[in-house]
Design a protein around this motif. Structure first.
Motif, short mmCIF file in Angstrom:
data_model
loop_
_atom_site.label_atom_id
_atom_site.label_comp_id
_atom_site.label_asym_id
_atom_site.label_seq_id
_atom_site.Cartn_x
_atom_site.Cartn_y
_atom_site.Cartn_z
N ASP A 138 0.97 -1.12 -0.12
CA ASP A 138 0.11 -0.13 -0.03
C ASP A 138 0.92 1.41 0.00
OD1 ASP A 138 -2.55 -1.35 0.04
OD2 ASP A 138 -2.51 -1.62 2.29
N VAL A 139 0.46 2.14 -0.83
CA VAL A 139 1.35 3.40 -1.19
C VAL A 139 0.34 4.76 -0.93
CG1 VAL A 139 3.35 2.41 -2.13
CG2 VAL A 139 1.39 3.44 -3.56
N ILE A 140 1.17 5.77 -0.36
CA ILE A 140 0.21 7.03 -0.41
C ILE A 140 1.09 7.98 -1.39
CG2 ILE A 140 -0.60 8.86 1.03
CD1 ILE A 140 -1.82 6.32 1.98
N LEU A 141 0.19 8.88 -1.96
CA LEU A 141 0.76 9.46 -3.12
C LEU A 141 0.63 10.97 -2.38
CD1 LEU A 141 -1.16 7.77 -5.17
CD2 LEU A 141 0.85 8.30 -6.43
N ALA A 142 1.60 11.84 -2.72
CA ALA A 142 1.68 13.02 -2.13
C ALA A 142 2.56 14.14 -3.21
CB ALA A 142 2.39 13.38 -0.61
N ALA A 143 2.14 15.38 -3.09
CA ALA A 143 2.58 16.40 -3.78
C ALA A 143 4.10 16.79 -3.17
CB ALA A 143 1.68 17.82 -3.87
N GLU A 144 4.79 17.07 -4.12
CA GLU A 144 6.43 17.24 -3.63
C GLU A 144 6.68 18.78 -4.34
OE1 GLU A 144 10.06 14.23 -2.86
OE2 GLU A 144 9.85 15.06 -5.06
N PRO A 145 6.94 19.62 -3.31
CA PRO A 145 7.66 19.29 -1.92
C PRO A 145 6.22 19.06 -1.04
CG PRO A 145 7.35 21.77 -2.46
CD PRO A 145 7.66 20.92 -3.77
N ASN A 146 6.74 18.44 0.15
CA ASN A 146 5.62 18.23 1.07
C ASN A 146 5.71 18.66 2.45
OD1 ASN A 146 3.56 16.63 2.22
ND2 ASN A 146 4.31 14.54 1.64
N ALA A 159 4.26 4.01 6.43
CA ALA A 159 3.58 4.19 5.22
C ALA A 159 4.38 4.71 3.94
CB ALA A 159 2.29 5.24 5.53
N PRO A 160 4.62 4.05 3.04
CA PRO A 160 5.39 4.53 2.03
C PRO A 160 4.76 5.58 1.08
CG PRO A 160 5.27 2.07 1.83
CD PRO A 160 4.14 2.63 2.89
N LEU A 161 5.62 6.66 0.79
CA LEU A 161 5.28 7.89 0.11
C LEU A 161 5.76 7.87 -1.21
CD1 LEU A 161 5.48 10.82 2.69
CD2 LEU A 161 3.46 9.30 2.24
N ARG A 162 4.84 8.00 -2.29
CA ARG A 162 5.26 8.22 -3.62
C ARG A 162 4.89 9.60 -4.11
NH1 ARG A 162 5.77 3.72 -7.21
NH2 ARG A 162 6.43 4.49 -9.24
N PRO A 163 6.00 10.52 -4.44
CA PRO A 163 5.94 11.98 -4.85
C PRO A 163 5.30 12.29 -6.13
CG PRO A 163 8.11 11.11 -5.11
CD PRO A 163 7.49 9.83 -4.36
N VAL A 164 4.52 13.19 -5.96
CA VAL A 164 3.89 13.67 -7.20
C VAL A 164 4.41 15.07 -7.66
CG1 VAL A 164 1.61 14.19 -8.42
CG2 VAL A 164 1.82 12.02 -6.84
#
Length: 442
Positions: A138-146, A159-164
């Motif tokens: 399970d991964v969480i996407l998040a705008a970068e910079p965060n 919780a693994p984060l995947r940058p957007v």
């Protein structure tokens, strides 16, 4: 008799990786530097303006809430006393006032039982991420910079984060769609996307209404949740406020993270989650679904048991005294932030004027509100440079690479202007100019 120290039996490698994570130590470093250089102008602290605080207000808020319990709720004296002094309801007891505030300010009708009152927004993030991430797929996407607090919460919750990518208009929706597809090709499960739609920390970016609607459409199409964190929405530099994502949510896709840290005061440590998503039970279909809020309350009960009853009472009184309107309550602070944002942008333009025929040596963004401006510098803006800046030139700022989890932003600094006067802002930007001249000479 000689006393010998006990041998060390713990190594950092024996502990969870989050305890040594740079995202969790960055704020400690900034506080340490501020303490060592008290005369430095500090653009590092993202705290709310302090000029309107009065210690006497606290007792008045408590009295207001006590009268609310007695007169409006109709509780007997013994139960009022118990409310203040005893353990409280895990989901909190100012949930109905929060629901009233959302109706007044946002035109949003929320079931009070879908609200969990938390110990600040940080607890809200940790228990929410812990609930959503079942395993390593399970991964969480998040705008970068965060926001570094969300990065840290994700580390603690595993919780693994995947940058957007993020642009001046907020999260890049085309890249979000690409990242969702890429994650699924890798056998991962994108669960949710974290966004700050108004004047994001640290970038100051804001989403248009059209992009907010498009984000919800994308999230529904891709079957992911949207985690909305929006503590700065009342601090616009001008123009009408845009609708919060939860106000546009017709399909219960949005989990809203709320906080009174920037609107009331951070010391109360009161936040909340709106989690009105029904969760079905695989084992007992006859029982029907319960709200995600109820499951989050189970996690909270094992973390903080309940949010401070006294802190909730103070915030409850604060809301009642302001007609349950945060827009009304924060009008003075919003004026300060508008003034300070203009002061920062004006001084930057004065200290770093454009040179005809040459690109700007120092550049910056121009957000439409909030508490932050991001400056791009012609040298590496890391911790070593920050200490040099504080010791030699008397100005503090926040290295932006913390908000990229150490992967980018090495030539950028976040300037927070919320607690400064225009005079301090002018002095601080002048000192930043001296630092740039010094580095140019090197």
């Amino acid at each position: 008799m000689a006393v010998h120290p006990a041998p060390a039996f713990l190594s950092i490698t024996d502990l969870h990786e989050s305890v040594d994570d740079p995202a969790l130590t960055s704020m400690t470093l900034l506080n340490e530097l501020a303490g060592r250089y008290p005369s430095a102008v500090s653009f590092s602290a993202g705290r709310p303006f302090e000029g309107f605080y009065d210690v006497e207000d606290l007792s008045r808020h408590l009295t207001t809430f006590r009268r609310h319990l007695e007169d409006e709720v109709g509780l007997p004296a013994e139960q009022v006393r118990r409310t203040f002094f005893q353990y409280g309801r895990t989901k909190g007891f100012i949930h109905e006032l929060i629901a009233r505030q959302l109706q007044v300010d946002e035109g949003l009708t929320v079931d009070p039982e879908s609200i969990v009152v938390t110990t600040g927004c940080q607890e809200a993030m940790v228990i929410l991420l812990r609930a959503l991430v079942r395993d390593g797929r399970d991964v969480i996407l998040a705008a970068e910079p965060n926001y570094v607090g969300f990065i840290g919460a994700a580390r603690v919750a595993g919780a693994p984060l995947r940058p957007v990518r993020e642009g001046p208009g907020g999260i890049d929706l085309a890249d979000l769609e690409r990242q969702i597809a890429a994650a699924r090709r890798e056998g991962l499960r994108p669960r949710a996307c974290y966004v700050v739609p108004d004047f994001a920390n640290p970038s100051g970016a804001s989403m248009s209404t059209a992009d907010r609607v498009a984000l919800l459409a994308l999230a529904r199409r891709e079957r992911i949740l949207v985690l909305e964190d929006n503590p700065y929405s009342f601090f616009s530099a001008g123009g009408a406020r845009l609708p919060m994502l939860k106000s546009l949510d017709e399909h219960r896709q949005v989990i809203h993270l709320g906080s009174f840290a920037k609107s009331a005061f951070a010391g109360a440590r009161v936040g909340y989650i709106i989690a009105d998503q029904p969760v079905s039970s695989a084992g007992d279909r006859a029982a029907g679904p319960v709200l995600l809020a109820d499951h989050l309350a189970k996690l909270k009960s094992m973390v903080t048991l309940n949010t401070s009853t006294v802190a909730q009472a103070v915030i409850g009184g604060y809301l009642i005294e302001n007609g349950c309107s945060l827009k009304r309550a924060t009008a003075r602070e919003a004026g300060v932030y508008r003034r300070n944002l203009a002061a920062v942008l004006d001084r930057l333009a004065s200290v770093f004027p454009p040179v005809p025929g040459r690109p700007r040596e120092v550049s910056w963004n121009a957000p439409q509100g909030g508490m932050f401006v991001v400056v791009t510098l012609p040298f590496v803006a890391d911790e070593e440079m920050l200490e040099y800046s504080a010791s030699k030139f008397g100005v503090l700022w926040t290295p932006m690479h913390h908000f990229y989890a150490g992967t980018s932003g090495f030539h950028q600094a976040r300037l927070s202007f919320s607690v400064l006067t225009p005079e301090q802002i002018g002095l601080g930007v002048d000192r930043l100019g001296d630092l740039v001249k010094d580095q140019r000479g090197r």
